[in-house]
Design a protein around this motif. Structure first.
Motif, PDB file in Angstrom:
ATOM      1  N   VAL A 100      65.374 -30.654 -16.124  1.00 36.91           N
ATOM      2  CA  VAL A 100      65.429 -31.614 -17.227  1.00 36.91           C
ATOM      3  C   VAL A 100      66.855 -32.054 -17.534  1.00 36.91           C
ATOM      4  CG1 VAL A 100      63.251 -30.827 -18.249  1.00 36.91           C
ATOM      5  CG2 VAL A 100      65.408 -29.809 -19.019  1.00 36.91           C
ATOM      6  N   THR A 101      67.828 -31.172 -17.377  1.00 38.20           N
ATOM      7  CA  THR A 101      69.204 -31.599 -17.631  1.00 38.20           C
ATOM      8  C   THR A 101      69.666 -32.591 -16.574  1.00 38.20           C
ATOM      9  OG1 THR A 101      70.058 -29.639 -16.490  1.00 38.20           O
ATOM     10  CG2 THR A 101      69.854 -29.517 -18.884  1.00 38.20           C
ATOM     11  N   GLU A 102      69.221 -32.403 -15.356  1.00 40.83           N
ATOM     12  CA  GLU A 102      69.583 -33.337 -14.286  1.00 40.83           C
ATOM     13  C   GLU A 102      68.947 -34.703 -14.500  1.00 40.83           C
ATOM     14  OE1 GLU A 102      71.162 -34.997 -10.872  1.00 40.83           O
ATOM     15  OE2 GLU A 102      71.676 -33.096 -11.847  1.00 40.83           O
ATOM     16  N   ALA A 103      67.701 -34.722 -14.995  1.00 40.91           N
ATOM     17  CA  ALA A 103      66.949 -35.969 -15.108  1.00 40.91           C
ATOM     18  C   ALA A 103      67.227 -36.733 -16.394  1.00 40.91           C
ATOM     19  CB  ALA A 103      65.453 -35.688 -15.007  1.00 40.91           C
ATOM     20  N   SER A 104      67.681 -36.042 -17.447  1.00 39.73           N
ATOM     21  CA  SER A 104      67.693 -36.641 -18.781  1.00 39.73           C
ATOM     22  C   SER A 104      68.953 -37.444 -19.065  1.00 39.73           C
ATOM     23  CB  SER A 104      67.556 -35.546 -19.847  1.00 39.73           C
ATOM     24  OG  SER A 104      66.314 -34.885 -19.730  1.00 39.73           O
ATOM     25  N   ASP A 105      68.753 -38.560 -19.763  1.00 32.27           N
ATOM     26  CA  ASP A 105      69.856 -39.340 -20.297  1.00 32.27           C
ATOM     27  C   ASP A 105      70.222 -38.884 -21.711  1.00 32.27           C
ATOM     28  OD1 ASP A 105      70.114 -41.501 -18.164  1.00 32.27           O
ATOM     29  OD2 ASP A 105      67.987 -41.631 -18.672  1.00 32.27           O
ATOM     30  N   LEU A 106      69.252 -38.267 -22.414  1.00 33.00           N
ATOM     31  CA  LEU A 106      69.476 -37.899 -23.809  1.00 33.00           C
ATOM     32  C   LEU A 106      68.616 -36.697 -24.175  1.00 33.00           C
ATOM     33  CD1 LEU A 106      70.588 -38.584 -26.705  1.00 33.00           C
ATOM     34  CD2 LEU A 106      68.536 -40.004 -26.988  1.00 33.00           C
ATOM     35  N   LEU A 107      69.209 -35.749 -24.891  1.00 30.64           N
ATOM     36  CA  LEU A 107      68.485 -34.647 -25.518  1.00 30.64           C
ATOM     37  C   LEU A 107      68.319 -34.952 -27.002  1.00 30.64           C
ATOM     38  CD1 LEU A 107      67.384 -31.665 -25.701  1.00 30.64           C
ATOM     39  CD2 LEU A 107      69.756 -31.009 -26.230  1.00 30.64           C
ATOM     40  N   LEU A 108      67.080 -34.912 -27.492  1.00 30.03           N
ATOM     41  CA  LEU A 108      66.818 -34.935 -28.931  1.00 30.03           C
ATOM     42  C   LEU A 108      66.441 -33.514 -29.329  1.00 30.03           C
ATOM     43  CD1 LEU A 108      64.783 -38.250 -29.412  1.00 30.03           C
ATOM     44  CD2 LEU A 108      67.212 -37.837 -29.876  1.00 30.03           C
ATOM     45  N   ASP A 109      67.339 -32.858 -30.029  1.00 23.53           N
ATOM     46  CA  ASP A 109      67.210 -31.434 -30.349  1.00 23.53           C
ATOM     47  C   ASP A 109      66.733 -31.274 -31.790  1.00 23.53           C
ATOM     48  OD1 ASP A 109      67.474 -28.704 -30.631  1.00 23.53           O
ATOM     49  OD2 ASP A 109      69.666 -28.740 -30.721  1.00 23.53           O
ATOM     50  N   PHE A 110      65.530 -30.730 -31.946  1.00 20.31           N
ATOM     51  CA  PHE A 110      64.941 -30.517 -33.262  1.00 20.31           C
ATOM     52  C   PHE A 110      65.012 -29.064 -33.720  1.00 20.31           C
ATOM     53  CE2 PHE A 110      62.838 -34.142 -31.316  1.00 20.31           C
ATOM     54  CZ  PHE A 110      62.733 -35.065 -32.335  1.00 20.31           C
ATOM     55  N   THR A 111      65.497 -28.175 -32.883  1.00 19.04           N
ATOM     56  CA  THR A 111      65.371 -26.750 -33.182  1.00 19.04           C
ATOM     57  C   THR A 111      66.537 -26.185 -33.969  1.00 19.04           C
ATOM     58  OG1 THR A 111      66.495 -25.978 -31.180  1.00 19.04           O
ATOM     59  CG2 THR A 111      64.142 -26.450 -30.997  1.00 19.04           C
ATOM     60  N   TYR A 112      67.700 -26.836 -33.893  1.00 15.66           N
ATOM     61  CA  TYR A 112      68.951 -26.370 -34.511  1.00 15.66           C
ATOM     62  C   TYR A 112      69.494 -25.111 -33.826  1.00 15.66           C
ATOM     63  CZ  TYR A 112      66.308 -28.649 -38.330  1.00 15.66           C
ATOM     64  OH  TYR A 112      65.493 -29.457 -39.079  1.00 15.66           O
ATOM     65  N   GLN A 113      68.738 -24.553 -32.879  1.00 13.08           N
ATOM     66  CA  GLN A 113      69.102 -23.260 -32.313  1.00 13.08           C
ATOM     67  C   GLN A 113      69.494 -23.326 -30.838  1.00 13.08           C
ATOM     68  OE1 GLN A 113      65.669 -20.855 -33.150  1.00 13.08           O
ATOM     69  NE2 GLN A 113      66.175 -20.628 -35.312  1.00 13.08           N
ATOM     70  N   ALA A 114      69.417 -24.488 -30.238  1.00 13.67           N
ATOM     71  CA  ALA A 114      69.802 -24.587 -28.831  1.00 13.67           C
ATOM     72  C   ALA A 114      71.283 -24.260 -28.699  1.00 13.67           C
ATOM     73  CB  ALA A 114      69.521 -25.988 -28.309  1.00 13.67           C
ATOM     74  N   PRO A 115      71.639 -23.323 -27.845  1.00 16.73           N
ATOM     75  CA  PRO A 115      73.054 -22.930 -27.725  1.00 16.73           C
ATOM     76  C   PRO A 115      73.878 -24.017 -27.044  1.00 16.73           C
ATOM     77  CG  PRO A 115      71.735 -21.823 -26.069  1.00 16.73           C
ATOM     78  CD  PRO A 115      70.763 -22.549 -26.946  1.00 16.73           C
TER      79      PRO A 115
END
Length: 381
Positions: A100-115
């Motif tokens: 997913v990091t290779e494929a994605s143009d944008l991360l929408l992070d809703f968890t507040y906990q992603a390091p």
């Protein structure tokens, strides 16, 4: 050129929480509708720390099946935010973090906990705040250590503005209302004898606002409305996240005062069941956590916008002055039990008018396709 967006919503550990899932499905389906490829990243570290690989695998399969039914097959990715390798049985058939990091143009992070080790792997990242006020207070005090993101969005109208009565957490916020994917919530006729309903967690936590400890449980908020059924002719129903103690004690108390009480997992524990439950309602009647009123964040629930989109008027607790939330016609906000009773009476005097107004509000302010398009415009240079 097509855009690939990865959502990190934190839904996998709560397979019965269909309302929780819809908060992010509305984002995902809206993004798909505007032409994006949508990926769905879930952290399984907490589940593996407290449970078995088999339990985590079953939860992943349940989530994957739900995403597939709603047109997002092959979107699920599982990772462990602790940095541990995902067990082969659990990861089988799902995308990896690297995929997913290779494929994605944008991360929408809703968890507040992603390091930062995860967030930093994406080309662009945006934190999306669904807990306005509480998140910023936690960031300001250092209780929440949020990884750096390229942008920060919030559903709280006052966050980061001079009108806020809480800190901004040290970052610049951009406002975006909660989206609802309108084609998934088509209007159906109001039931003639249906109840006003809501779906809610019951227990919660005490929180620190300034120097004051505040009871932030939904239980406390709803018990202030205990006598409401005696003040109106409409039926009132609440679907609670179940446990034997709650249903035996508070459930009995609510029923004694005229409420109908349902087991939320049985009544609306799948995405389809949740949608059917809302459509089977005459409208929404819901209290808000004390923090929303105290912080005056103009919060509106992702659940409420689903009611509105379905042509179901919403009667909800006041959460502060708003540029877009009315206090009449489709969405009525109350401050106490008498105002709630008056709002129900007003809706019941002309339900068809308020049903049309509810859908119009959803189309004007919460149209998911329009809202995610503006988020993409701001998040992707």
């Amino acid at each position: 050129m097509s855009v690939t967006v990865c959502l990190s919503p934190g839904t996998i550990a709560y397979p019965q929480g269909a309302g929780h899932l819809w908060a992010y499905l509305n984002w995902g389906l809206s993004l798909r509708a505007v032409g994006c490829r949508v990926l769905w990243l879930e952290d399984v570290g907490g589940m593996l720390a407290s449970g078995s690989v088999g339990e985590a695998t079953a939860a992943a399969d349940t989530l994957d099946a739900a995403l597939t039914r709603f047109g997002l097959p092959g979107a699920l990715s599982v990772t462990d935010f602790r940095g541990d390798t995902v067990p082969a049985d659990l990861g089988a058939g799902h995308l990896s973090l690297g995929d997913v990091t290779e494929a994605s143009d944008l991360l929408l992070d809703f968890t507040y906990q992603a390091p930062a080790s995860v967030v930093g792997r994406f080309r662009r990242s945006a934190l999306v705040d669904l807990d306005p006020g509480l998140l910023q207070i936690g960031m300001d005090r250092g209780d929440l250590r949020v990884a750096p993101h390229d942008m920060y969005f919030t559903i709280g109208e006052t966050v980061g503005t001079p009108a806020a009565c809480f800190p901004d957490g040290g970052v610049a916020w951009q406002y975006s209302p909660p989206p609802v994917y309108l084609p998934a919530w088509e209007v159906s006729p109001l039931p003639q004898a249906g109840p006003f309903t809501t779906v809610t967690n019951w227990w919660g936590e005490w929180i620190l606002i300034g120097d004051e400890t505040v009871d932030n449980e939904k239980r406390t908020a709803f018990l202030r409305l205990l006598d409401l059924p005696a003040k109106v002719s409409a039926l009132l129903e609440i679907a609670l996240t179940p446990d034997e103690y709650t249903l035996r004690t508070d459930g009995a108390l609510l029923r004694k005062h005229g409420w109908t009480v349902r087991d939320a997992w049985a009544a609306c524990g799948t995405p389809e069941g949740y949608r059917d439950y809302i459509r089977g309602s005459r409208g929404e009647l819901s209290a808000a956590k004390a923090s929303c009123a105290r912080l005056a964040n103009a919060w509106v629930s992702d659940r409420t916008v689903c009611y509105l989109a379905s042509g179901r008027p919403a009667i909800v607790e006041h959460t502060g002055p708003s540029r877009i939330l009315p206090e009449a016609d489709g969405l009525l906000r109350f401050r106490d039990v008498d105002e709630a009773a008056a709002a129900i009476t007003r809706v019941e005097a002309d339900p068809a008018h308020h049903a049309r107004a509810a859908r119009a509000l959803a189309e004007e302010h919460f149209d998911g396709e329009r809202l995610v398009a503006t988020v993409l415009e701001r998040a992707l240079p």
